[in-house]
Design a protein around this motif. Structure first.
Motif, PDB file in Angstrom:
ATOM      1  N   HIS A 106       5.973  24.940  26.112  1.00  0.00           N
ATOM      2  CA  HIS A 106       6.600  24.407  24.904  1.00  0.00           C
ATOM      3  C   HIS A 106       6.577  22.886  24.913  1.00  0.00           C
ATOM      4  N   SER A 107       6.456  22.321  23.716  1.00  0.00           N
ATOM      5  CA  SER A 107       6.486  20.869  23.553  1.00  0.00           C
ATOM      6  C   SER A 107       6.830  20.585  22.098  1.00  0.00           C
ATOM      7  N   ILE A 134       9.609  37.706  24.145  1.00  0.00           N
ATOM      8  CA  ILE A 134      10.236  37.724  22.825  1.00  0.00           C
ATOM      9  C   ILE A 134      11.446  38.648  22.733  1.00  0.00           C
ATOM     10  N   GLY A 135      11.642  39.526  23.718  1.00  0.00           N
ATOM     11  CA  GLY A 135      12.809  40.393  23.686  1.00  0.00           C
ATOM     12  C   GLY A 135      13.106  41.014  25.038  1.00  0.00           C
ATOM     13  N   GLN A 136      14.391  41.036  25.415  1.00  0.00           N
ATOM     14  CA  GLN A 136      14.781  41.622  26.693  1.00  0.00           C
ATOM     15  C   GLN A 136      15.023  43.125  26.518  1.00  0.00           C
ATOM     16  N   VAL A 137      14.426  43.919  27.410  1.00  0.00           N
ATOM     17  CA  VAL A 137      14.460  45.377  27.300  1.00  0.00           C
ATOM     18  C   VAL A 137      15.366  45.967  28.374  1.00  0.00           C
ATOM     19  N   PHE A 149      14.108  33.770  24.249  1.00  0.00           N
ATOM     20  CA  PHE A 149      14.072  32.375  23.805  1.00  0.00           C
ATOM     21  C   PHE A 149      12.932  32.105  22.824  1.00  0.00           C
ATOM     22  N   TYR A 150      11.781  32.778  23.009  1.00  0.00           N
ATOM     23  CA  TYR A 150      10.648  32.492  22.134  1.00  0.00           C
ATOM     24  C   TYR A 150      10.912  32.990  20.723  1.00  0.00           C
ATOM     25  N   GLU A 152      13.769  33.137  19.333  1.00  0.00           N
ATOM     26  CA  GLU A 152      14.704  32.171  18.756  1.00  0.00           C
ATOM     27  C   GLU A 152      13.977  30.905  18.320  1.00  0.00           C
ATOM     28  N   LEU A 153      12.984  30.492  19.118  1.00  0.00           N
ATOM     29  CA  LEU A 153      12.192  29.314  18.762  1.00  0.00           C
ATOM     30  C   LEU A 153      11.440  29.545  17.453  1.00  0.00           C
ATOM     31  N   VAL A 154      10.842  30.717  17.317  1.00  0.00           N
ATOM     32  CA  VAL A 154      10.121  31.049  16.085  1.00  0.00           C
ATOM     33  C   VAL A 154      11.081  31.112  14.905  1.00  0.00           C
ATOM     34  N   TRP A 155      12.250  31.661  15.133  1.00  0.00           N
ATOM     35  CA  TRP A 155      13.242  31.753  14.069  1.00  0.00           C
ATOM     36  C   TRP A 155      13.616  30.364  13.556  1.00  0.00           C
TER      37      TRP A 155
END
Length: 262
Positions: A106-107, A134-137, A149-150, A152-155
């Motif tokens: 990320h940057s 993208i999601g914890q299972v 976290f990713y 959330e970043l996209v959101w």
């Protein structure tokens, strides 16, 4: 499509080895062969995989005399004084499509690219290791516990895009390398991914299988669309080309009907 409003396709995933650059190259060349004006920006100044692919492609065209479509490629150096938004604005005025290939980290520049995306393509290997990005299972029920976290970043990037110009981002998760999974694990991954897609808002399409042909093509800068350069195609080439056609169709780009007819 307006020459002053290019369609941005951003390939992003903070985990390396997911097939971002290989997929980005094939999509860029596919669009070019359909008569679209395509430019690409390589944000990975270390590996420069996309840029190196195009350099190899240019050398092959020069050496063989083949008429290969070569998308214009810019390598963006964050250490330079150049402004990424200014570069993207410039390309948007002159091209139909702008492909952005990002590194596995990320940057601020990657965040900038995400906020410009019309289509955000996130290739992942079909495994829980990659899905965890993208999601914890839950390890027992295989249900999604929470977005990662990713997601959330996209959101946040989607909200910024909507606030700026009212446009939405088509987030596409590309399932790569499917055939090496045993059936039970594949079902669990698919189920968890479907649940997560409804929760955070992305589409799922099939990507490219793990095939030796993709690694072999890099040195010549060729793609599965370069039939003349590849010569006689085996069954593996035919199957891989069909995967690519299905992938392009699944992206649902503005030239979708033209691609299907061709």
């Amino acid at each position: 499509m307006s020459a002053k409003n290019a369609y941005f396709i951003v390939f992003a995933n903070e985990k390396g080895g997911s097939g971002k650059s290989t997929t980005a190259v094939h999509v860029a060349v596919a669009l070019s062969t359909k008569g679209q004006k395509v430019a690409a920006v390589d944000l990975d100044t270390r590996q420069r995989t996309f840029a190196r692919y195009m350099e190899n492609r240019a050398e092959t065209a020069k050496r063989s005399g083949l008429d290969l479509q070569i998308p214009v490629t810019k390598v963006f150096d964050p250490e330079s004084c150049e402004d990424l938004n200014a570069l993207l604005d410039e390309l948007s005025r002159d091209y139909d499509f702008v492909i952005v290939d990002t590194p596995g980290r990320h940057s601020p520049d990657i965040r900038c690219a995400l906020e410009r995306a019309d289509s955000l393509v996130t290739p992942i290997n079909d495994s829980f290791v990659d899905l965890d990005l993208i999601g914890q299972v839950d390890p027992e029920s295989y249900h999604i516990k929470r977005p990662s976290f990713y997601a959330e970043l996209v959101w946040e990037a989607r909200k910024a895009r909507g606030k700026r110009d009212g446009m939405s981002v088509d987030w596409i998760v590309l399932r790569n390398r499917l055939q090496h999974l045993e059936a039970r694990n594949m079902r669990h991954v698919a189920s968890a991914m479907t649940e997560l897609s409804k929760r955070v808002g992305f589409r799922i399409i099939s990507g490219l299988s793990e095939r030796v042909i993709y690694r072999e093509l890099f040195l010549q800068g060729l793609t599965l669309l370069d039939v003349k350069a590849l010569g006689r195609a085996g069954l593996g080439h035919v199957a891989a080309r069909q995967e690519l056609r299905d992938l392009i169709a699944g992206l649902k780009l503005p030239i979708q009907e033209a691609v299907k007819k061709a």
